[in-house]
Write an enzyme that holds these catalytic residues in place. Structure first.
Site, PDB file in Angstrom:
ATOM      1  CG  HIS A 142      -0.371   0.022   2.526  1.00 31.23           C
ATOM      2  ND1 HIS A 142      -1.028   0.499   3.641  1.00 31.23           N
ATOM      3  CD2 HIS A 142       0.852  -0.370   2.974  1.00 31.23           C
ATOM      4  CE1 HIS A 142      -0.252   0.398   4.697  1.00 31.23           C
ATOM      5  NE2 HIS A 142       0.886  -0.126   4.326  1.00 31.23           N
ATOM      6  CG  HIS A 143       3.980   2.116   2.186  1.00 34.81           C
ATOM      7  ND1 HIS A 143       3.178   2.986   2.900  1.00 34.81           N
ATOM      8  CD2 HIS A 143       4.397   1.176   3.076  1.00 34.81           C
ATOM      9  CE1 HIS A 143       3.115   2.583   4.162  1.00 34.81           C
ATOM     10  NE2 HIS A 143       3.836   1.487   4.290  1.00 34.81           N
ATOM     11  CB  CYS A 144       3.837   0.669  -4.501  1.00 30.25           C
ATOM     12  SG  CYS A 144       4.541   0.850  -6.153  1.00 30.25           S
ATOM     13  CG  ASN A 186       2.315   6.536   1.166  1.00 30.64           C
ATOM     14  OD1 ASN A 186       2.367   5.334   1.473  1.00 30.64           O
ATOM     15  ND2 ASN A 186       3.387   7.207   0.772  1.00 30.64           N
TER      16      ASN A 186
END
EC number: 3.5.1.98
Length: 347
Positions: A142-144, A186
């Site tokens: 979920h950070h990509c 993010n």
């Protein structure tokens, strides 16, 4: 025109919508041990489920690696080209010695497992709509986002799964992301910043990585937690906010990012949720989403302690024991899919 993909093929009714491949696990000369992430946890989850006689290999869906064409549905070509430099991969995975490896080894030993997990999430999205639920025993990067990686996340699997569904499955035009990893998600937030079809609920430790203020603008229901938040407060906030989220935006599919880095003692997550609290959290999410006949895709995301694999397995066993997952009929929402529905497997 849509590209040809290997990720949306028919799955026999004898297989449960649980997606996995032995290729998920990252093992290369011990380098994986330089990151606090247990890079073999996905296989351990499956082994625990086999030991408990819930699953056998013949009941699993084998994940396929996402191709470059698949990845380009979301990612920029420039970003994918950056991954051909070992320095970029070392930065994203937070394993500095990767800098010194030839990129062909980085591709094979680090990125291929992550691409396979990404393919697994996309496959599980289709299965969730067909069967009412699906679990990718991996993914949750979920950070990509489309043009940047970080925090051990090299591919935007959550964004990809949703965009594949929007493009390829009739009747799927609204999605909700319930992100319960300890860190802010993010990546998908940046990707869906101006997309009103996607509602994001994010519950995270406000004091830790990534602290992405720009991405926070995309969160429709933001729940920021303090250091050391414990079970009662956490579960109350999760339940109340999921209820409100589903009232504000009833989706055609939910992607549930079920990070276990909320576990007490996780030095990166900074929260204090017990193993039983994590099992209860997953139960709450499935009960509330499935109770509204909305298909749910679960990905396992972060979790940095050796005992997280056992907790994930225990949670899946609990969901099965309560009848929230299992070889049952497709969800009501799936009736609008243009992909043929699979009949329920015989128990």
């Amino acid at each position: 025109m849509l590209h040809t993909t290997q990720l949306y093929q028919h799955v026999p009714e004898t297989r449960w919508p649980i997606v996995y491949s032995p290729r998920y696990n990252i093992t290369f000369m011990g380098l994986e041990k330089l990151h606090p992430f247990d890079a073999g946890k996905w296989g351990k989850v499956i082994n625990f489920l086999k030991e408990e006689k819930l699953l056998s290999d013949s009941m699993l869906v084998e994940a396929r690696e996402a191709s470059e064409e698949d990845l380009l549905v979301v990612h920029t070509r420039r970003y994918l080209n950056e991954l051909k430099w070992s320095f970029a991969v070392a930065t994203i995975t937070e394993i500095p010695p990767v800098i010194f490896l030839p990129n062909f080894l980085v591709q094979r030993k680090v990125l291929r497992p992550l691409r396979t997990q990404t393919g697994g999430t996309i496959m599980a999205g289709k299965l969730a709509v067909e069967r009412g639920w699906a679990i990718n025993v991996g993914g949750g990067f979920h950070h990509c986002s489309s043009d940047r990686g970080g925090g051990f996340c090299a591919y935007a699997d959550i964004t990809l799964a949703i965009k594949f569904l929007f493009e390829r499955v009739e009747g799927i035009s609204r999605a909700t992301i319930i992100d319960l990893d300890a860190h802010q998600g993010n990546g998908h937030e940046r990707d869906f910043m101006d997309d009103k079809r996607v509602y994001i609920m994010d519950v995270y430790n406000r004091h830790i990585y990534p602290g992405d203020r720009f991405a926070k603008q995309a969160i429709r229901r933001k729940v920021e937690l303090e250091w050391g938040t414990e079970d009662d407060e956490y579960l109350d906030k999760v339940e109340r906010n999921i209820e409100k989220s589903l009232q504000e935006h009833l989706p055609d599919v939910v992607v549930y990012n079920a990070g276990t880095d909320i576990l007490e003692g996780d030095r990166l997550g900074g929260l204090s949720i017990s193993p039983a609290g994590i099992v209860k959290r997953d139960e709450l999410v499935f009960r509330m989403v499935r109770g509204r006949h909305v298909p749910i895709l679960m990905v396992t995301s972060g979790g940095y302690q050796k005992r997280t694999a056992r907790i994930i397995a225990d949670s899946i066993l609990n969901l099965f024991g309560l009848g929230l997952i299992g070889p049952e009929s497709p969800s009501i929402s799936a009736q609008n899919s243009d992909t043929p529905l699979l009949p329920p497997a015989v128990p």
